[in-house]
Design a protein around this motif. Structure first.
Motif, PDB file in Angstrom:
ATOM      1  N   UNK A 281       0.812  -1.218   0.000  1.00  0.00           N
ATOM      2  CA  UNK A 281       0.000   0.000   0.000  1.00  0.00           C
ATOM      3  C   UNK A 281       0.844   1.266   0.000  1.00  0.00           C
ATOM      4  N   UNK A 282       2.138   1.118   0.212  1.00  0.00           N
ATOM      5  CA  UNK A 282       3.020   2.280   0.068  1.00  0.00           C
ATOM      6  C   UNK A 282       3.187   2.655  -1.404  1.00  0.00           C
TER       7      UNK A 282
ATOM      8  N   UNK B  15       8.425  -3.567  -5.833  1.00  0.00           N
ATOM      9  CA  UNK B  15       7.889  -4.055  -4.563  1.00  0.00           C
ATOM     10  C   UNK B  15       8.911  -4.853  -3.763  1.00  0.00           C
ATOM     11  N   UNK B  16       9.627  -5.750  -4.411  1.00  0.00           N
ATOM     12  CA  UNK B  16      10.544  -6.636  -3.688  1.00  0.00           C
ATOM     13  C   UNK B  16      11.825  -5.943  -3.275  1.00  0.00           C
TER      14      UNK B  16
ATOM     15  N   UNK C 114      11.571   1.649   6.833  1.00  0.00           N
ATOM     16  CA  UNK C 114      12.325   2.268   5.743  1.00  0.00           C
ATOM     17  C   UNK C 114      13.782   1.804   5.755  1.00  0.00           C
ATOM     18  N   UNK C 115      14.303   1.562   4.558  1.00  0.00           N
ATOM     19  CA  UNK C 115      15.670   1.072   4.451  1.00  0.00           C
ATOM     20  C   UNK C 115      15.761  -0.434   4.332  1.00  0.00           C
ATOM     21  N   UNK C 116      14.654  -1.136   4.546  1.00  0.00           N
ATOM     22  CA  UNK C 116      14.616  -2.597   4.481  1.00  0.00           C
ATOM     23  C   UNK C 116      13.790  -3.022   3.262  1.00  0.00           C
ATOM     24  N   UNK C 117      14.347  -3.871   2.411  1.00  0.00           N
ATOM     25  CA  UNK C 117      13.582  -4.366   1.278  1.00  0.00           C
ATOM     26  C   UNK C 117      12.632  -5.475   1.722  1.00  0.00           C
TER      27      UNK C 117
END
Length: 423
Positions: A197-198, A203-204, A213-216
Motif C-alpha cells: 500500500x506504500x 515491490x521486492x 524504511x531502508x529494508x527491502x
C-alpha cells in the motif's frame, strides 16, 4: 523562537522495576508445592528424558519449553527450583518485553506502565510463571518478537538487527507451542501489506516506505519468513539423538505424528472449556487444591474478574479506533486478539482448556491499557487510575490461591469462587 515539542521520556527504568518486582514475587515460595502438580506431571518427565536423551516422550508438543525446563533442572537440580526457575525467568522477560513493545508502539509512558501493571495483575502470567508448563515460554518469545518489531518500526536505523532478533524469537515461540504459528505469520504478512500500500513500483527491492524504511521486502522475507522456520527446525535437533523413539523418518513425518497426537479424540475432562467460556471468564481451572507441604493449598487459573470484563469493552473501543480513527496501536492489538482467539475457534483440537486464553487475554489487557490512556486524555484521569488500583487490589485478594499459600480450612475455596463454574 519556535521550540521543538517536548519528547516523551522512555520509561525503561519503570519497565525494569515492574518486571523485577514481578519476578521477585513469582520467586517467593516458588518451591511450594514441593511435588509436581497439574501438567508438570507430563512435562517434567519429558525434560528429564531430554537431559539423558533416553526415551522421546511427550512427542505431541515441540521441544523448546521442555528444553528450557531441562536447562533449569541441569542448573539447579531435579527439585522445585530447577523445575520452575526458567518459567519464572520467562514470565519476567515476557512482562518486560510487553511493556517495551507498548512503549515503541505508542511512545506513551502511562500506557506502557499501565500495560505492565494490568498484565502483571491479570492472573495468567503470574500463575504460569510459577509452574513448569509450556505456555509461558511461547508468550515470552512472542512478546520479545513484537517488542523488536515495534522498535524496528520506530527506529528503522536498527531495523536489520531488530528483525533478526524478531525472527529468532518467532521461531522459538513456534518451538514452544504450535498455537504461536498463526501469530508468527503476521509480521511478514504485515510487512508485505504495508509495503504494497506504500505504492512502491519495485515491490521486492524498494527500500522506501512502511513499515521499516531502508529494508527491502525481500530481506524482510529472509528475517521474518525463512529465519523463524530455520530456528524452529533447529529446536528439534535433540529429537534425532534419543535412544528410544528418535526422529528417524524425517521432520515432516514427525510433524504428521505430532498432528495426529494433537487432534486425537481424548476423553472428556471436567475442566475442559471453549472460547465463549474464556471470553466471559466463565470457567476456572484449579491447578491444585489439596493438602500439601503441611497445609491445605490451592492454585486457581482464572482471569482477573475486573479487567477481563472491562477488557471486552476496551477491545470494542480499540477496534472502533483502529477502523475509524486509523489508530495503528489500537487496531493492531484488536487484530492480534482476534487472530490469537480465532485460532482456537477453528482449531481441530477436540479438548480445550482455559489456559489456551493466556495469549489472547494478554492482548486484551494491552487494549485496556490503551483505553485507559484515552480516558486520561479525555479528562477521566481518576477513573483510569482507579481501574489500575482495583486490578492490583483484586490480585492481592486472590494472591493466596494464585501462589499456593496456606488456607484456613478445606472449604476455603468458597471465598474466591464467586461463580459456581469457578469451583
Amino acid at each position: 523562537m519556535n521550540r521543538a515539542p517536548e519528547q516523551p521520556i522512555d520509561p525503561i527504568r519503570w519497565c525494569m522495576a515492574v518486571a523485577l518486582a514481578f519476578w521477585a514475587l513469582v520467586l517467593w515460595n516458588i518451591a511450594i508445592p514441593s511435588q509436581p502438580y497439574f501438567d508438570e506431571v507430563h512435562y517434567l518427565p519429558a525434560a528429564r528424558d531430554l537431559l539423558v536423551l533416553g526415551e522421546f516422550s511427550n512427542r505431541e508438543h515441540p521441544l523448546v519449553g521442555k528444553e528450557l525446563i531441562a536447562l533449569g533442572i541441569g542448573l539447579f537440580g531435579d527439585n522445585p527450583w530447577g523445575w520452575r526457575f526458567m518459567s519464572s525467568l520467562a514470565g519476567a522477560l515476557a512482562l518486560f518485553a510487553i511493556m517495551r513493545a507498548v512503549w515503541f508502539g505508542t511512545c506513551s509512558r502511562y500506557t506502557t506502565i499501565a500495560a505492565g501493571l494490568l498484565v502483571a495483575s491479570g492472573f495468567h502470567l503470574f500463575v504460569h510463571s510459577r509452574i513448569a508448563m509450556l505456555d509461558v515460554f511461547m508468550v515470552s518469545a512472542l512478546a520479545v518478537a513484537f517488542w523488536q518489531l515495534a522498535a524496528a518500526m520506530r527506529e528503522p536505523e536498527t531495523g536489520r538487527r531488530r528483525l533478526i532478533a524478531a525472527g529468532i524469537s518467532l521461531g522459538l515461540a513456534m518451538g514452544a507451542k504450535w498455537n504461536a504459528a498463526v501469530l508468527a505469520a503476521v509480521p511478514g504478512l504485515g510487512f508485505l501489506v504495508l509495503r504494497w500500500f506504500a505504492g512502491r513500483r519495485r515491490l521486492l527491492l524498494s527500500r522506501r516506505g512502511m513499515p521499516v524504511p531502508g529494508m527491502t521486502l525481500l530481506e524482510a522475507f529472509v528475517w521474518l519468513g525463512l529465519l523463524p522456520l530455520a530456528i524452529y527446525w533447529l529446536t528439534f535437533l535433540p529429537g534425532y539423538f534419543f535412544t528410544v523413539n528418535p526422529i528417524s523418518d524425517g521432520i515432516v513425518q514427525h510433524h504428521r505424528l505430532m498432528l495426529d497426537l494433537q487432534t486425537q479424540v481424548l476423553r472428556t475432562h471436567p475442566y475442559q472449556s471453549n472460547w465463549p467460556d474464556w471470553v466471559l471468564n466463565w470457567r476456572a481451572i484449579w491447578y491444585l487444591y489439596e493438602p500439601v507441604d503441611g497445609a491445605q493449598r490451592g492454585v486457581i487459573l482464572i482471569g482477573n474478574p475486573l479487567t477481563m470484563v472491562l477488557g471486552l469493552g476496551a477491545l470494542a473501543w480499540s477496534t472502533w479506533q483502529g477502523v475509524t480513527r486509523k489508530a495503528p496501536a489500537h487496531g493492531a492489538v484488536a487484530l492480534l486478539y482476534a487472530i490469537s482467539l480465532g485460532f482456537w475457534i477453528f482449531a481441530a483440537k477436540p479438548v480445550q482448556f482455559y489456559y489456551h486464553y493466556f495469549l489472547p487475554s494478554t492482548f486484551l489487557l494491552v487494549s485496556l491499557a490503551l483505553t485507559l490512556e484515552d480516558l486520561r486524555q479525555a479528562g477521566w484521569k481518576w477513573t483510569a487510575n482507579l481501574v489500575l488500583a482495583a486490578s492490583l487490589a483484586l490480585f492481592a485478594f486472590y494472591y493466596v490461591v494464585l501462589a499456593a499459600e496456606p488456607l484456613v480450612e478445606p472449604d476455603s475455596f468458597h471465598r474466591w469462587t464467586w461463580l459456581q463454574s469457578w469451583i
